[in-house]
Design an enzyme around this catalytic site. Sequence first.
Site, PDB file in Angstrom:
ATOM      1  N   HIS A 114       0.698  -0.885  -0.033  1.00  0.00           N
ATOM      2  CA  HIS A 114       0.272  -0.205   0.157  1.00  0.00           C
ATOM      3  C   HIS A 114       1.020   1.377  -0.242  1.00  0.00           C
ATOM      4  CE1 HIS A 114      -2.932   2.702   1.378  1.00  0.00           C
ATOM      5  NE2 HIS A 114      -3.498   2.436   1.868  1.00  0.00           N
ATOM      6  N   ASP A 140       2.829  -5.188   8.274  1.00  0.00           N
ATOM      7  CA  ASP A 140       1.628  -4.124   7.854  1.00  0.00           C
ATOM      8  C   ASP A 140       0.577  -5.178   7.774  1.00  0.00           C
ATOM      9  OD1 ASP A 140      -1.148  -3.030   7.709  1.00  0.00           O
ATOM     10  OD2 ASP A 140       0.259  -2.266   5.971  1.00  0.00           O
ATOM     11  N   GLN A 199      -4.493  -5.835   6.550  1.00  0.00           N
ATOM     12  CA  GLN A 199      -5.624  -6.259   6.157  1.00  0.00           C
ATOM     13  C   GLN A 199      -5.821  -7.835   6.491  1.00  0.00           C
ATOM     14  OE1 GLN A 199      -7.641  -5.299   3.542  1.00  0.00           O
ATOM     15  NE2 GLN A 199      -6.963  -3.707   3.736  1.00  0.00           N
ATOM     16  N   LYS A 243     -10.853  -1.516  10.345  1.00  0.00           N
ATOM     17  CA  LYS A 243     -11.107  -2.466   9.688  1.00  0.00           C
ATOM     18  C   LYS A 243     -11.270  -3.733  10.163  1.00  0.00           C
ATOM     19  CE  LYS A 243      -7.703  -0.851   6.859  1.00  0.00           C
ATOM     20  NZ  LYS A 243      -8.100  -0.694   5.578  1.00  0.00           N
ATOM     21  N   CYS A 287      -4.250   2.300  -3.520  1.00  0.00           N
ATOM     22  CA  CYS A 287      -2.770   2.866  -3.114  1.00  0.00           C
ATOM     23  C   CYS A 287      -2.331   1.880  -3.214  1.00  0.00           C
ATOM     24  CB  CYS A 287      -3.364   3.479  -1.662  1.00  0.00           C
ATOM     25  SG  CYS A 287      -4.675   4.439  -1.475  1.00  0.00           S
TER      26      CYS A 287
END
Lengths: 415, 142
Positions: free
Chosen positions: A132, A209, A212, A235, A373
Amino acid sequence: MPLLSGLEINAMFNVNDIRKDFPILSRKVNGKPLVYLDNAATSQTPQQVIDVIVDYYSNYNANIHRGVHTLSQEATDLYEQARLKVQAHFNAKFSHEIILTSGTTDSINLVANGFSALLKKGDEIIVSALEHHSNIVPWQMLCDRTGAILKVIPMNEAGELVMDIYDSLLSEKTKLVFTNHISNALGTINPIEYIIEKAHGVGAAVLIDGAQSCPHIKPDVQALDVDFYVASAHKMCGPTGVGMLYGKEEWLKKLPPYQGGGEMIAEVSFEKTTYADLPHKFEAGTPNIAGGIVFGAAIDYMNAIGFDAIAAYENELLDYATKQLLEIEGLKIYGTSKNKTSVISFNLEGVHPYDVGTILDKLGVAVRTGHHCAQPIMEFYKIPGTIRASFAFYNTKEEVDVLVASVKKAKMMLS
Amino acid sequence: MIVSIEDIQNEIIDEFSMFEDWEERYQYMIDLGKDLPLIDDQYKTDSNIIKGCQSKVWVHAEMKDDQIEFTADSDAIITKGIIAILIRTFSNQHPKDIINADTGFIDEIGLKEHLSATRANGLVSMIKQLKLYAVAYQTQLK
């Protein structure tokens, strides 16, 4: 304490019952029942979590960590309980290894800023091609500041990282490796266990990260032996504007403070300031108190449903949707790894994703269109963007059917 | 004689008033998009791309007899339809009239949603860009 006790959660996984927890799912869009398939951008919020927001502002609102009055102490307790919930959820060894931030991007910038002080010219940072923008730009800025060099793990046609090349990029110059756990644009689950082990082999730190992954997977930071792990509450059924950074104690001690302000100091004089201990060293100013507390409630909600049940159900939805969509002539799916979560990025041959997204919206179907993104991925496939449908545990097969019928309709109108 | 921008806009409002639902409106826009006179390839340059659109939109403007002629293209067909409507109202008009033109008709033909900032299709950017061309040419006229 009465707050949070209102969390009555369905122990059994029944999607129709679960849907009743989410008021927004019964609203209409453009006269049609909402089919919300943009979960990778943000998840919806169950009533149990919304109630905690209202309860906090109705009964506990106060500034924390300083006040001697009852409200302040109760709010502080609730906020610190939330930190313990995050700690337990990610299985961090210590609660002070959990920094509450404004979200994943903030967490990444905190680490990137800290490494400015640790890197020197010629050091190398490795990022993945599946990133991203929020996981590319801070490292480019870091390289500009320090003279470090950014290297990229390439991807293949299926949307998987090429591990052979990763191996060849690693050397004693490598100081940091950054990748997402799961790609937001394609849904690929990256082999982070391998990535972490190999990076540690050359003495490099690893930041993962988890923006997600956290809606689908319960990561165990100790088992992963990861140095930093970051995620956002919004999220995972929580509010926007709050997230977390897990950092191993030894690393968080090495990194200098990110922002200066109240809360992050021990002693201040005009000659010298000493910083507070972890985690407060990284939490300058009044934090998002309500957000942190509600983040804890969201974690409770998701755990009560259970991540195994969530993953099993979402995989079923993914398989069903993939099969149905592929029956549409001229439809191509991007990101075809066997290891992926419930995200389908696709295009119709000869049709711009924006057009499809516009028609889907008219039919009440919320998807994301564009480059997500992640422009380097789109460049790899030589496309302007994709249509991305991302499923959550509260979506149904009937909603997948609406998506498929709507895509067919869009195809008919547009070609 | 030049048909005024207002008259053209009223014509478009009349056309759209015949449609009963969004589907007919959008089908019409898609057809308008397909009919849009294409911009000459030499003008499909990066510098002619309107920023702020999720799809690519190229606009070229030329001055002919004190009137501006616009040509445009987009890689997305709905966007093409939208720019086709704008060009129909603004093309072959005097710069001053373009600068002063009201664009409230967009709302009246049921495309209000495209004016929202989150829409990212750049209808607002398109109007701004067409008017900027008009300002530039108006300066030349003086």
